[in-house]
Design a protein around this motif. Structure first.
Motif, PDB file in Angstrom:
ATOM      1  N   GLY A 117       0.798  -1.221   0.000  1.00 31.08           N
ATOM      2  CA  GLY A 117       0.000   0.000   0.000  1.00 31.08           C
ATOM      3  C   GLY A 117       0.822   1.257   0.000  1.00 31.08           C
ATOM      4  N   TYR A 118       1.991   1.229   0.630  1.00 31.57           N
ATOM      5  CA  TYR A 118       2.802   2.449   0.727  1.00 31.57           C
ATOM      6  C   TYR A 118       3.575   2.724  -0.560  1.00 31.57           C
ATOM      7  N   TYR A 119       4.224   1.700  -1.117  1.00 32.89           N
ATOM      8  CA  TYR A 119       5.081   1.915  -2.271  1.00 32.89           C
ATOM      9  C   TYR A 119       4.317   1.866  -3.589  1.00 32.89           C
ATOM     10  N   PHE A 177      -3.670   1.492   4.006  1.00 30.06           N
ATOM     11  CA  PHE A 177      -2.500   2.296   3.652  1.00 30.06           C
ATOM     12  C   PHE A 177      -2.752   3.125   2.396  1.00 30.06           C
ATOM     13  N   LEU A 178      -3.483   2.557   1.439  1.00 32.12           N
ATOM     14  CA  LEU A 178      -3.782   3.310   0.226  1.00 32.12           C
ATOM     15  C   LEU A 178      -4.614   4.551   0.537  1.00 32.12           C
ATOM     16  N   LYS A 179      -5.494   4.463   1.528  1.00 32.23           N
ATOM     17  CA  LYS A 179      -6.316   5.614   1.893  1.00 32.23           C
ATOM     18  C   LYS A 179      -5.492   6.696   2.576  1.00 32.23           C
ATOM     19  N   LEU A 180      -4.480   6.277   3.344  1.00 32.12           N
ATOM     20  CA  LEU A 180      -3.693   7.236   4.122  1.00 32.12           C
ATOM     21  C   LEU A 180      -2.449   7.736   3.391  1.00 32.12           C
ATOM     22  N   ARG A 181      -2.017   6.990   2.370  1.00 30.98           N
ATOM     23  CA  ARG A 181      -0.731   7.265   1.729  1.00 30.98           C
ATOM     24  C   ARG A 181      -0.642   8.683   1.181  1.00 30.98           C
ATOM     25  N   GLY A 183      -2.463  11.328   2.108  1.00 31.03           N
ATOM     26  CA  GLY A 183      -3.019  12.315   3.017  1.00 31.03           C
ATOM     27  C   GLY A 183      -2.034  13.413   3.354  1.00 31.03           C
ATOM     28  N   ASP A 184      -2.542  14.464   3.964  1.00 34.75           N
ATOM     29  CA  ASP A 184      -1.696  15.618   4.298  1.00 34.75           C
ATOM     30  C   ASP A 184      -0.608  15.247   5.290  1.00 34.75           C
ATOM     31  N   MET A 185      -0.926  14.357   6.241  1.00 35.60           N
ATOM     32  CA  MET A 185       0.057  13.993   7.259  1.00 35.60           C
ATOM     33  C   MET A 185       1.284  13.342   6.630  1.00 35.60           C
ATOM     34  N   VAL A 186       1.051  12.399   5.722  1.00 30.17           N
ATOM     35  CA  VAL A 186       2.167  11.706   5.078  1.00 30.17           C
ATOM     36  C   VAL A 186       2.943  12.656   4.182  1.00 30.17           C
ATOM     37  N   GLN A 187       2.249  13.495   3.442  1.00 32.58           N
ATOM     38  CA  GLN A 187       2.944  14.435   2.566  1.00 32.58           C
ATOM     39  C   GLN A 187       3.806  15.408   3.360  1.00 32.58           C
ATOM     40  N   ALA A 188       3.305  15.814   4.524  1.00 31.87           N
ATOM     41  CA  ALA A 188       4.097  16.710   5.368  1.00 31.87           C
ATOM     42  C   ALA A 188       5.345  16.001   5.888  1.00 31.87           C
TER      43      ALA A 188
END
Length: 293
Positions: A117-119, A177-181, A183-188
Motif C-alpha cells: 500500500g505504501y510503495y 495504507f492506500l487511503k492514508l498514503r 493524506g496531508d500527514m504523510v505528505q508533510a
C-alpha cells in the motif's frame, strides 16, 4: 476551568483510545466474549495446579461417565484418561497455537499489506500476485498438506496455519495504507525528510491498528478451529493432548459414550464463541459511526 485545561492537554490519540475502550466496554458481545475468554485462559493457566501430571496417562477405569467417580468429575475416555484433565491441558495447546499462529500471520500480512500500500507500483503488483497465489488454495487444505508432508507437531501446525492465514489481512492493511498514503500527514512527513520506515511504523501503522486488532481476534478463533480439525483427522501432535484430538478419539464411541467427544467439543465452541463475540464487540467499538452516538 482547571478541568478544561487538563483535558485540553490530553493528546488526541489518548482520548481516542480511551473512547474506544469505553465503547468496547459498553458492547454486550464484547463483555460476554471477555468473560468467556477469561474462563478459557484461566483453565489454561490453572491446568497444572488443578490437574497435575500428564493428561495422557491412564489413571482410571475406561468409560466412566461424568459424575460416576468424584475423582474424575467429567469421566474417563476409552483408555481411562481423565477427560477434565485433558480439557484443561488442551486449553493451553489451543490458545498457544492460536496466539502464535496469529502472531506469525500478523507479521506476514501486515508487512505485505503495508509495503504494497505504501510503495505501490511494481512492488504493490508483485506482492498482490503473491497474495493471490496463496488465496487460490483453500487455507485448510494448504495447512493440511503442509502438516502431512512435514509430519505433525506443534511447530509444523503453527507454521502451517500462520503461513496460510495472512492473505486477507494483507489486503485489509493495503487498503488502509492506500487511503492514508496521499493524506496531508504523510505528505508533510515526506516534505520534512522523514524516512519511509518512520512514516510506515510511526504514522501509518498506528492508524490501522483498529481493524488489525479486530481481525486478529477472529484469526485466533480460526486458528483454534483449524488445529482442532487437523487433530480430528489424526494430524495433531501425538505427544500433547488437544481438544480436536479428544473429539477425534471419541467419535469411534459416539453412539454409546457421547460425552467423550461432546465435552471437548463444547470447549472448542466456548473458545471460538468467546473470540468471535470479542471480535464483534471490537468491530462495533472502532466503527466510526459509534463515535457519533
Amino acid at each position: 476551568m482547571a478541568l478544561v485545561d487538563i483535558v485540553a492537554h490530553i493528546p488526541p490519540a489518548r482520548i481516542a483510545q480511551d473512547n474506544a475502550f469505553f465503547r468496547t466496554a459498553r458492547q454486550p458481545s464484547a463483555v460476554v466474549g471477555v468473560l468467556l475468554l477469561g474462563f478459557v485462559v484461566a483453565m489454561a493457566l490453572l491446568a497444572n495446579q488443578i490437574f497435575p501430571g500428564d493428561p495422557l496417562d491412564f489413571v482410571g477405569q475406561p468409560f466412566q461417565r461424568p459424575g460416576e467417580d468424584p475423582s474424575f468429575p467429567l469421566g474417563t475416555d476409552m483408555l481411562g484418561r481423565d477427560l477434565a484433565s485433558g480439557i484443561f491441558h488442551g486449553a493451553r495447546i489451543s490458545l498457544l497455537i492460536g496466539a502464535v499462529a496469529t502472531a506469525m500471520s500478523l507479521v506476514i500480512g501486515v508487512g505485505v499489506g503495508a509495503f504494497a500500500g505504501y510503495y505501490g507500483g511494481k512492488i504493490d503488483a508483485s506482492l498482490m500476485r503473491l497474495t493471490e497465489f496463496f488465496q487460490t488454495i483453500p487455507p485448510f487444505l494448504f495447512a493440511l498438506t503442509i502438516v502431512a508432508i512435514l509430519q505433525p507437531s506443534i511447530a509444523t501446525i503453527v507454521g502451517a496455519i500462520g503461513v496460510t492465514a495472512w492473505p486477507s489481512l494483507a489486503r485489509l492493511v493495503r487498503a488502509e495504507f492506500l487511503k492514508l498514503r496521499h493524506g496531508d500527514m504523510v505528505q508533510a512527513e515526506i516534505a520534512l525528510g522523514a524516512s519511509d520506515m518512520r512514516i510506515i511504523f510511526r504514522h501509518l501503522l498506528p492508524n490501522t491498528l483498529a481493524p488489525i486488532i479486530v481481525s486478529a481476534s477472529v484469526m485466533v478463533a480460526t486458528a483454534i478451529l483449524t488445529e482442532s480439525s487437523l487433530a480430528f483427522l489424526g494430524l495433531g501432535d501425538p505427544n500433547v493432548v488437544s481438544w480436536g484430538g479428544m473429539v477425534g478419539a471419541g467419535r469411534e464411541v459416539l453412539r454409546s459414550d457421547w460425552y467423550i467427544a461432546t465435552l471437548p467439543g463444547v470447549a472448542i465452541v466456548v473458545a471460538v464463541l468467546a473470540l468471535n463475540l470479542l471480535g464483534d464487540g471490537l468491530n462495533d467499538a472502532v466503527d466510526p459511526k459509534q463515535e457519533r452516538r
